[in-house]
Motif scaffolding. Structure first.
Motif, PDB file in Angstrom:
ATOM      1  N   GLU A  16       5.884   2.569  -3.471  1.00 17.42           N
ATOM      2  CA  GLU A  16       5.904   1.241  -4.067  1.00 17.42           C
ATOM      3  C   GLU A  16       7.234   1.015  -4.762  1.00 17.42           C
ATOM      4  O   GLU A  16       7.773   1.915  -5.384  1.00 17.42           O
ATOM      5  N   ARG A  34       1.803   7.188   3.058  1.00 20.20           N
ATOM      6  CA  ARG A  34       1.820   6.198   1.977  1.00 20.20           C
ATOM      7  C   ARG A  34       3.258   5.770   1.732  1.00 20.20           C
ATOM      8  O   ARG A  34       4.140   6.597   1.509  1.00 20.20           O
ATOM      9  N   PRO A  46      -2.426  -2.436   3.642  1.00 22.38           N
ATOM     10  CA  PRO A  46      -2.428  -2.454   2.176  1.00 22.38           C
ATOM     11  C   PRO A  46      -3.711  -1.807   1.666  1.00 22.38           C
ATOM     12  O   PRO A  46      -4.813  -2.248   2.001  1.00 22.38           O
ATOM     13  N   ASP A  62      -9.432  -0.233  -1.326  1.00 21.12           N
ATOM     14  CA  ASP A  62      -8.662  -0.899  -2.373  1.00 21.12           C
ATOM     15  C   ASP A  62      -8.914  -0.201  -3.705  1.00 21.12           C
ATOM     16  O   ASP A  62      -9.602   0.829  -3.749  1.00 21.12           O
ATOM     17  N   HIS A 113       0.954  -1.500   9.199  1.00 19.18           N
ATOM     18  CA  HIS A 113       0.982  -1.407   7.745  1.00 19.18           C
ATOM     19  C   HIS A 113      -0.388  -1.837   7.226  1.00 19.18           C
ATOM     20  O   HIS A 113      -0.878  -2.902   7.592  1.00 19.18           O
ATOM     21  N   GLN A 145       0.799   0.599   0.145  1.00 17.04           N
ATOM     22  CA  GLN A 145       0.671   0.380   1.580  1.00 17.04           C
ATOM     23  C   GLN A 145       0.743   1.713   2.295  1.00 17.04           C
ATOM     24  O   GLN A 145       1.410   2.646   1.840  1.00 17.04           O
ATOM     25  N   TYR A 146       0.051   1.774   3.405  1.00 14.43           N
ATOM     26  CA  TYR A 146       0.106   2.937   4.278  1.00 14.43           C
ATOM     27  C   TYR A 146       0.692   2.506   5.612  1.00 14.43           C
ATOM     28  O   TYR A 146       0.394   1.422   6.110  1.00 14.43           O
TER      29      TYR A 146
END
Length: 64
Positions: free
Chosen positions: A56, A53, A17, A34, A15, A3-4
């Motif tokens: 995760e 970024r 993805p 993506d 946000h 996600q950014y």
């Protein structure tokens, strides 16, 4: 998927993805992709303060 976090000059945040982002200077926008390089979002870079970024998380929550 990663996600950014996009932060705007008015203080709002979004946000997005995506696996990667590209700054398209010819068209004045950020392009988010993506994992298959399909476009998932655009953000005009006028008014954008930052594009970060978000790390995760791969671990599971542990309870004690």
């Amino acid at each position: 998927m990663a996600q950014y976090l996009v932060t705007y000059t008015d203080g709002s945040e979004q946000h997005i993805p995506a696996e990667s982002v590209h700054c398209d200077t010819d068209n004045g926008q950020y392009v988010f992709y993506d994992g298959d390089r399909n476009i998932v979002a655009f953000a005009l870079y006028i008014g954008v303060v930052s594009v970060v970024r978000v790390p995760e998380t791969t671990g599971k929550a542990v309870s004690g």
